[in-house]
Design a protein around this motif. Structure first.
Motif, PDB file in Angstrom:
ATOM      1  N   PHE A   1       0.872  -1.178   0.000  1.00 51.82           N
ATOM      2  CA  PHE A   1       0.000   0.000   0.000  1.00 51.82           C
ATOM      3  C   PHE A   1       0.908   1.227   0.000  1.00 51.82           C
ATOM      4  O   PHE A   1       1.322   1.717   1.052  1.00 51.82           O
ATOM      5  CB  PHE A   1      -0.917  -0.004   1.215  1.00 51.82           C
ATOM      6  CG  PHE A   1      -1.829  -1.206   1.257  1.00 51.82           C
ATOM      7  CD1 PHE A   1      -2.791  -1.401   0.281  1.00 51.82           C
ATOM      8  CD2 PHE A   1      -1.715  -2.145   2.269  1.00 51.82           C
ATOM      9  CE1 PHE A   1      -3.628  -2.508   0.300  1.00 51.82           C
ATOM     10  CE2 PHE A   1      -2.552  -3.259   2.308  1.00 51.82           C
ATOM     11  CZ  PHE A   1      -3.508  -3.436   1.317  1.00 51.82           C
TER      12      PHE A   1
ATOM     13  N   LEU B   1       0.738   4.356   2.329  1.00 51.60           N
ATOM     14  CA  LEU B   1       0.677   4.130   3.779  1.00 51.60           C
ATOM     15  C   LEU B   1       2.082   3.798   4.289  1.00 51.60           C
ATOM     16  O   LEU B   1       2.939   3.327   3.548  1.00 51.60           O
ATOM     17  CB  LEU B   1      -0.280   2.986   4.101  1.00 51.60           C
ATOM     18  CG  LEU B   1      -1.760   3.220   3.764  1.00 51.60           C
ATOM     19  CD1 LEU B   1      -2.581   1.995   4.141  1.00 51.60           C
ATOM     20  CD2 LEU B   1      -2.290   4.456   4.469  1.00 51.60           C
TER      21      LEU B   1
ATOM     22  N   ASN C   1       1.190  -0.806   6.736  1.00 53.72           N
ATOM     23  CA  ASN C   1       1.111  -1.964   5.838  1.00 53.72           C
ATOM     24  C   ASN C   1       1.107  -3.249   6.645  1.00 53.72           C
ATOM     25  O   ASN C   1       0.319  -4.160   6.379  1.00 53.72           O
ATOM     26  CB  ASN C   1       2.290  -1.963   4.862  1.00 53.72           C
ATOM     27  CG  ASN C   1       2.000  -1.218   3.575  1.00 53.72           C
ATOM     28  OD1 ASN C   1       1.568  -1.812   2.599  1.00 53.72           O
ATOM     29  ND2 ASN C   1       2.202   0.095   3.583  1.00 53.72           N
TER      30      ASN C   1
ATOM     31  N   LEU D   1      -2.181  -3.660   8.505  1.00 57.86           N
ATOM     32  CA  LEU D   1      -3.250  -4.139   7.629  1.00 57.86           C
ATOM     33  C   LEU D   1      -3.044  -5.615   7.298  1.00 57.86           C
ATOM     34  O   LEU D   1      -4.016  -6.345   7.085  1.00 57.86           O
ATOM     35  CB  LEU D   1      -3.301  -3.305   6.344  1.00 57.86           C
ATOM     36  CG  LEU D   1      -4.001  -1.956   6.505  1.00 57.86           C
ATOM     37  CD1 LEU D   1      -3.797  -1.079   5.276  1.00 57.86           C
ATOM     38  CD2 LEU D   1      -5.492  -2.144   6.765  1.00 57.86           C
TER      39      LEU D   1
ATOM     40  N   ARG E   1       4.030  -8.417   5.636  1.00 56.78           N
ATOM     41  CA  ARG E   1       2.581  -8.203   5.673  1.00 56.78           C
ATOM     42  C   ARG E   1       1.851  -9.537   5.624  1.00 56.78           C
ATOM     43  O   ARG E   1       0.885  -9.755   6.365  1.00 56.78           O
ATOM     44  CB  ARG E   1       2.186  -7.315   4.491  1.00 56.78           C
ATOM     45  CG  ARG E   1       0.731  -6.937   4.452  1.00 56.78           C
ATOM     46  CD  ARG E   1       0.430  -6.038   3.273  1.00 56.78           C
ATOM     47  NE  ARG E   1       0.642  -6.724   1.997  1.00 56.78           N
ATOM     48  CZ  ARG E   1       0.548  -6.137   0.811  1.00 56.78           C
ATOM     49  NH1 ARG E   1       0.260  -4.849   0.741  1.00 56.78           N
ATOM     50  NH2 ARG E   1       0.758  -6.827  -0.287  1.00 56.78           N
TER      51      ARG E   1
ATOM     52  N   LYS F   1      -8.172   2.807   7.663  1.00 61.53           N
ATOM     53  CA  LYS F   1      -7.038   2.509   6.781  1.00 61.53           C
ATOM     54  C   LYS F   1      -7.406   1.399   5.798  1.00 61.53           C
ATOM     55  O   LYS F   1      -6.949   1.396   4.649  1.00 61.53           O
ATOM     56  CB  LYS F   1      -5.825   2.086   7.611  1.00 61.53           C
ATOM     57  CG  LYS F   1      -5.143   3.268   8.253  1.00 61.53           C
ATOM     58  CD  LYS F   1      -4.085   2.823   9.248  1.00 61.53           C
ATOM     59  CE  LYS F   1      -3.647   4.012  10.091  1.00 61.53           C
ATOM     60  NZ  LYS F   1      -2.911   3.583  11.281  1.00 61.53           N
TER      61      LYS F   1
ATOM     62  N   ALA G   1      -7.105   1.419   1.929  1.00 59.51           N
ATOM     63  CA  ALA G   1      -6.352   0.354   1.261  1.00 59.51           C
ATOM     64  C   ALA G   1      -7.109  -0.179   0.049  1.00 59.51           C
ATOM     65  O   ALA G   1      -6.510  -0.513  -0.968  1.00 59.51           O
ATOM     66  CB  ALA G   1      -6.058  -0.781   2.240  1.00 59.51           C
TER      67      ALA G   1
ATOM     68  N   ALA H   1      -5.646  -5.434  -0.935  1.00 57.94           N
ATOM     69  CA  ALA H   1      -6.644  -5.316   0.132  1.00 57.94           C
ATOM     70  C   ALA H   1      -7.329  -6.661   0.353  1.00 57.94           C
ATOM     71  O   ALA H   1      -7.512  -7.100   1.489  1.00 57.94           O
ATOM     72  CB  ALA H   1      -7.667  -4.233  -0.208  1.00 57.94           C
TER      73      ALA H   1
END
Ligand SMILES: Nc1ncnc2c1ncn2[C@@H]1O[C@H](COP(=O)(O)OP(=O)(O)O)[C@@H](O)[C@H]1O
Ligand SMILES: [Mg+2]
Lengths: 253, 291
Positions: free
Chosen positions: A106, A109, A114, A117, A166, B166, B170, B178
């Motif tokens: 991302f 960000l 990242n 997420l 991630r 967020k 994303a 995502a």
């Protein structure tokens, strides 16, 4: 089940049901058929390489496994569950995490966001997320140094590390890697592959998809060769490295 | 003259705050799906008209406002669920046309429910003008400004500080990634529509005492909010807010210094100029990162 026969011939154990079991999978874009009747499996704890040239259908296969692209026939079973028609988020929740081709971080960000997420499905488990983030920072210290930096400003190698971190924060039981060596200098490829081996040694099951057959087969236990959407060969990685066809087509000697 | 200009600024900022909220709604949905939702203005109208109707039915103002906001958010959610989601996989242009259809439908329903007249809404705290260094403003303007500041801050905090916010961003930065981290993109889209509709409704309710409302009030407000989002660089929530304020001030200055007949024209000429010289918007920077 032709592959199983070959596996048995190769002396692989078949005692436990595989963690990932793909049976007669087909996938296409509209009328264009890309994946033809693929069957493969990955046992818990294995590091399996899937090798194929550009356009062979590697990314399409991984997108189908992750629920980003629908299959047109066949089944995908994971840990005993038929997840063929599951939506992508459910597949991630079950523990199939993918590091996509081209990193796909991302970009706007921060590195840390990242990673956060990445733990989107685990966010309730604060302690685990904190520990795992520490572990990722230990694996890739540069990410810790840059944790406030925007992901888009990282180099290609650092983005690859971030994409792997991630995925690790998704708590993978099976990690799908799509050409992690793509576009990286040889030294960085070594670094990334060293981490892949380390993760596997720590117990993460890995399906490594690569065009770089030499590097992938060097660290994998078993391998599949994918050509124009079909699996044409499967054997222990050492045998594939010694195979004349494979050498000519993928190793260039 | 300086006093007059100050007055225009005060008026412009008030109107701009409304545009900002509408533009913010555009940006949220655009962020989550690359779709420009042309029913955004209708959310503003629905919020105001529903509140007026509930007030008329005897509900106290605060309750009427809250209920109208929630109902409009529900309409936004239903719009996504019943009209946008079934067209999943369709092109962005198709989806935009669906939102135009939805706007016409909502307008039609509103005219059937509440007639075609402009309806008044009482000011929240009276109509006694407040004098402020040569300019006067209505107490309602303070409500508009305060409401806008609060909502913009909350939205900003939501997007920048919460995991859910967020995740919403994303989806726009990289929909494939995502999904690969387990974000349910469908749910995010519903969330974006619900939030946008709620924001629009509050904007409509705050503005209703100043502008009144009617079934077709959403058309112009929608266009202005869209302009605000474009000026700010569509998909950049805080850019849309800045764009809205800029647009409101320009309009007020234009109307005051040139002619009020040109008010709307000034706004749209400005948008065209921005698009011509700075196609990604004055505060847009996302296009390059989007690839
Ligand atoms: N979105 C798409 N639409 C149509 N064809 C596609 C699409 N993506 C890939 N293909 C085609 O599918 C084949 C396999 O592509 P891909 O899975 O990306 O291969 P690989 O990852 O092994 O390089 C290629 O012939 C490619 O042109
Ligand atoms: Mg590929």
């Amino acid at each position: 089940m032709p592959y199983d026969d070959k596996l048995q011939a190769a002396g692989e154990p078949l005692a436990d049901a595989p963690l990932l079991e793909v049976r007669n999978l087909h996938s296409r874009y509209g009328p264009v058929r890309v994946i033809h009747d693929i069957s493969l499996n990955v046992q818990a704890g294995e590091l399996v390489a899937l090798v194929g040239g550009n356009g062979a259908g590697k990314t399409t296969l991984l997108h189908t496994l992750s629920g980003l692209h629908p299959s047109s026939a066949g089944t995908i079973r994971f840990a005993g569950n038929d997840m063929t028609r599951w939506p992508a988020y459910r597949i991630v929740t079950a523990g199939v995490c993918q590091v996509p081709e081209g990193r796909q971080v991302f970009a706007p960000l921060s590195v840390e966001d990242n990673l956060r997420l990445g733990a989107y499905r685990q966010h309730h488990d604060l302690d685990w997320v904190r520990q795992e983030m520490e572990r990722v920072y230990q694996l890739f210290p540069i990410l810790q140094e840059r944790r406030q930096q925007l992901a888009g400003t990282l180099s290609g190698g650092q983005q690859q590390m971030l994409a792997m971190g991630r995925a690790l924060l998704g708590r993978p039981r099976l990690l799908l890697l799509d050409e992690p060596s793509m576009g990286l200098a040889p030294l960085l490829v070594d670094e990334i592959f060293r981490v892949i081996v380390e993760l596997n040694a720590e117990g993460v099951t890995i399906l490594l998809v690569e065009q770089n057959a030499r590097a992938a087969l060097a660290i994998a236990g078993r391998g599949y060769i994918l050509e124009t959407g079909r699996i044409v060969k499967t054997a222990p990685a050492v045998d594939l490295l010694a195979d004349d066809d494979v050498r000519r087509a993928y190793l260039g000697y | 003259m300086p006093e007059q200009i100050f007055q225009f600024l005060v008026t412009g900022i008030t109107v701009g705050a409304i545009y900002a909220l509408v533009g913010l709604g555009f940006a949220l949905i655009y962020n989550a799906s690359d779709v420009v939702n042309f029913a955004q203005g209708e959310f503003v109208m629905l919020g105001a008209m529903t509140a007026i109707a509930l007030l008329g039915a005897g509900l106290p103002l605060v309750l009427a406002a809250i209920a109208a906001t929630l109902l409009t958010a529900l309409v936004g959610l239903l719009l996504e669920r019943c009209a946008i989601e079934p067209a999943r996989g369709a092109s962005v242009v198709t989806t935009i046309i669906i939102t135009i259809g939805a706007a016409i439908f909502l307008r039609g329903v509103a005219s059937l429910l509440w007639g075609k007249n402009s309806l008044p809404f009482p000011a929240f705290s009276g109509n006694e003008p407040i004098h402020l260094g040569g300019a006067t403003l209505l107490p309602q303007s303070l409500w508009v400004l305060g409401g806008a500041v609060l909502l913009v801050s909350l939205t900003r905090a939501f997007l920048n500080r919460t995991l859910l916010g967020k995740a919403l961003l994303a989806c726009s930065f990289n929909p494939v990634a995502a999904q690969l981290v387990g974000i349910n993109v469908k749910v995010m889209l519903r969330l974006a529509y619900g939030l946008s509709a709620g924001l629009g409704a509050i904007a409509g309710i705050l503005a209703a005492p100043i502008t009144f409302s009617s079934y077709e009030a959403g058309i112009m407000l929608g266009l202005k909010g869209f302009s605000a989002a474009i000026v700010g660089g569509i998909g950049n929530p805080m850019g849309a807010v800045a764009g809205g304020l800029l647009l409101g001030v320009l309009e007020a200055l234009g109307a005051g210094l040139i002619s009020s007949g040109y008010k709307d024209a000034i706004a749209f000429v400005f948008v065209l100029m921005v698009l011509f010289f700075e196609p990604t918007g004055l505060f847009g920077h996302k296009v390059a990162e989007r690839v």
